[in-house]
Design an enzyme around this catalytic site. Structure first.
Site, short mmCIF file in Angstrom:
data_model
loop_
_atom_site.label_atom_id
_atom_site.label_comp_id
_atom_site.label_asym_id
_atom_site.label_seq_id
_atom_site.Cartn_x
_atom_site.Cartn_y
_atom_site.Cartn_z
N GLY A 1 -1.56 31.88 35.85
CA GLY A 1 -2.97 32.16 35.69
C GLY A 1 -3.35 33.59 36.03
N PHE A 2 -2.54 34.26 36.87
CA PHE A 2 -2.90 35.60 37.31
C PHE A 2 -2.05 36.70 36.68
CE2 PHE A 2 -4.52 33.47 41.35
CZ PHE A 2 -5.82 33.50 40.90
N SER B 1 2.10 37.70 34.63
CA SER B 1 3.42 37.32 34.15
C SER B 1 4.49 37.74 35.16
CB SER B 1 3.71 37.97 32.80
OG SER B 1 2.73 37.58 31.84
N VAL B 2 5.62 37.01 35.15
CA VAL B 2 6.74 37.29 36.06
C VAL B 2 7.92 37.77 35.23
CG1 VAL B 2 8.28 36.36 37.81
CG2 VAL B 2 5.93 35.53 37.65
N GLY C 1 8.26 33.90 33.18
CA GLY C 1 7.19 32.91 33.06
C GLY C 1 5.84 33.59 33.10
N ASP D 1 -2.74 25.51 46.52
CA ASP D 1 -2.30 25.44 45.12
C ASP D 1 -0.88 24.89 45.04
OD1 ASP D 1 -2.73 25.64 42.41
OD2 ASP D 1 -2.18 27.75 42.26
#
Length: 432
Positions: A130-131, A133-134, A127, A245
Site C-alpha cells: 500500500g505504501f 514497492s520492494v 512485491g 497491521d
C-alpha cells in the site's frame, strides 16, 4: 511694351485707394482678438492629437485598466507563493534530515544514489504494498530488500514510526531494519533480505501459486514465531507497541521458514499507565478487531488479527475470498457456523494430506484462534499466554464465546481516552 489694359486697371485702383484714404476718418483702435479654440480650428490646420476620444475607446480603457492590474497582482502573488512554498519545503526537508540525524540508535543512513546502485536502478521488484514497492538489492556482501515509498502514500509520521521503532528494537522474530534514506523527496527503507518472501505466498492455494502446501509442523513453527514477535512488542519493550497491521503479507520467511514480523509503518506506542489509545482507523479490512468501531484501541487489536491469521494458516484460504460462494466468503463468519455445528474439521486445509493427518491438533489450534477472536478484547489472551499454550505450558481457556463478528450497533461511543504519541528511540527496550 505698353499695355493699355494693364495701365487702365492699375490707374483706376490707385485712384480708388487715394480717394478712400482721403475720405476715411481716423482708424478705430483694434478690437480684442480671441484666440481660436481647438474645436474651431480648420481640419487642415488643427493637430490630429487634439481630437476628442470616442466614448467607446474610453469605455474599453476603463475596463482593461483594472483587469490588467488584477492579472498582474495575481501573477505576482502566485510567483511569491511558489517561491515561499519551495523555500518552506527545502527548510522542511533540512529539518527532517536533521531530525533523523539526531536520533539515537537508528540504523545506517544511505544516500539515494547508493540504493539506486545497490538495486541496479530498482530492477528486481519483489512485491508491492500500500505504501510502495520492494526491490531486491546487494550492498557489500549482504543481500537486502529496499522498500521505496511512493510520494502519495506513506507520510512523514508513518516513515518516522518505522525508522524509529523497528530501527531501535532487535528481536529474532522481527525483520531487521538495516538502514534508511531520507534525501529530499526520496523515502526508502532497507531491510534484511527474506528469501521465502511473505507468508501469503505459502498458505493461499491459488491457480497462480506453485508453492507446495506447508506441513503441519512448519505451520506450527510459523505461528509460534509470530506470537513471540508480538509478545516482545506488547510486553517486553519500555512502552507497549501495537503493530496494528498483522496479516500474512507482513510476515516474512527466511530459508528455513523462520517467520518475522515486518512493516511497522502503522504501529503505535501505548504508555504503560494507559488502558487504551485513540487513533484513526488503520490496518487491513478482514483483520480489524471489532473495537475499531469505537476507536478504543489497545495492543489486543493485534491479538484479534493474530487469530485471523491462524485461521488462514489452518484452512489454507484468505479471510475474505469473493471467489467462493456467498456463505463462504468471510472465513470468520464461517467459523462461527462450523463451531456451533461441531464441524470444524470442514475448515482444515484439504490441499495438504499432512494437515488432514493431524486433524485433532489442527482443531486445537483453531480453538486457540477462537480465544484470540473474542469480541470483548478483555477476554482475549495476552500474547505471552498464547506462546505458553503453543509450547504446552498452559491450557486454552474453555470459556469461549463463539461469536466473533459484530455489528457497529453493539458498541457504544468512545470514552475519555488519550491518544498515543509518535514512537521515540528511548521508548523501546534494547537489543534482545
Amino acid at each position: 511694351m505698353f499695355n493699355p489694359i494693364w495701365f487702365s486697371a492699375h490707374h483706376i485702383m490707385q485712384c480708388r485707394c487715394t480717394k478712400s484714404t482721403a475720405d476715411s476718418p481716423l482708424p478705430a483702435p483694434p478690437a480684442e482678438v480671441t484666440p481660436p479654440t481647438p474645436s474651431t480650428l480648420p481640419a487642415a490646420i488643427g493637430p490630429t492629437s487634439m481630437k476628442p476620444n470616442p466614448p467607446s475607446v474610453r469605455r474599453v480603457v476603463a475596463i482593461l485598466a483594472p483587469v490588467g492590474g488584477f492579472i498582474f497582482l495575481t501573477i505576482l502573488f502566485l510567483v511569491s507563493f511558489f517561491i515561499r512554498k519551495r523555500r518552506t519545503q527545502r527548510q522542511h526537508g533540512m529539518e527532517q534530515e536533521e531530525e533523523f540525524g539526531e536520533l539515537q540508535g537508528t540504523p545506517m543512513r544511505f544516500t539515494f544514489q547508493q540504493l539506486k546502485a545497490a538495486t541496479e536502478q530498482f530492477k528486481d521488484k519483489l512485491g508491492e504494498g500500500g505504501f510502495g514497492s520492494v526491490f531486491k538489492g546487494q550492498f557489500a556482501d549482504e543481500r537486502i530488500a529496499v522498500k521505496r515509498l511512493d510520494r502519495s502514500g506513506q507520510g512523514k509520521t508513518e516513515f518516522s514510526a518505522e525508522v524509529q521503532t523497528i530501527g531501535s528494537i532487535h528481536h529474532i522474530n522481527l525483520v531487521r531494519l538495516i538502514g534508511f534514506c531520507a534525501e529530499k523527496s526520496h523515502r526508502l527503507l532497507v531491510y534484511e533480505y527474506m528469501p521465502k518472501e511473505s507468508l501469503d505466498r505459502w498458505i493461499y492455494c491459488r491457480h497462480d501459486n506453485d508453492a507446495p502446501p506447508l506441513h503441519w509442523s512448519t505451520r506450527c513453527k510459523i505461528i509460534t514465531h509470530i506470537a513471540k514477535g508480538l509478545t516482545y512488542l506488547h510486553e517486553e519493550c519500555t512502552k507497549r507497541i501495537a503493530h496494528l497491521d498483522v496479516k500474512p503479507q507482513n510476515i516474512l520467511l527466511d530459508d528455513n521458514f523462520n517467520a518475522k514480523l515486518s512493516d511497522f509503518g502503522l504501529c503505535k506506542l501505548i504508555d504503560r499507565d494507559m488502558s487504551q489509545v485513540v487513533t484513526r482507523m488503520r490496518g487491513t479490512p478482514g483483520y480489524l478487531a471489532p473495537e475499531w468501531l469505537t476507536s478504543q484501541i489497545t495492543e489486543k487489536a493485534d491479538v484479534y488479527s493474530f487469530g485471523v491469521v491462524v485461521m488462514e494458516i489452518m484452512s489454507g484460504r484468505k479471510n475474505l475470498d469473493t471467489s467462493r460462494s456467498e456463505e463462504s466468503i468471510h472465513l470468520i463468519t464461517l467459523l462461527e457456523e462450523k463451531v456451533k455445528s461441531d464441524r470444524l474439521v470442514d475448515l482444515i486445509d484439504n490441499n495438504s494430506t499432512d494437515m488432514q493427518a493431524h486433524k485433532q491438533d489442527v482443531i486445537q489450534m483453531m480453538m486457540l484462534a477462537m480465544w484470540c477472536l473474542q469480541i470483548d478484547c478483555k477476554r482475549r489472551p495476552k500474547m505471552s499466554e498464547v506462546v505458553k499454550v503453543l509450547e504446552g505450558a498452559m491450557n486454552i481457556d474453555i470459556n469461549i464465546d463463539h461469536h466473533f463478528v459484530v455489528n457497529s450497533a453493539n458498541f457504544g461511543s468512545a470514552g475519555n481516552v488519550r491518544s498515543s504519541a509518535p514512537p521515540l528511540a528511548s521508548d523501546v527496550s534494547g537489543p534482545r
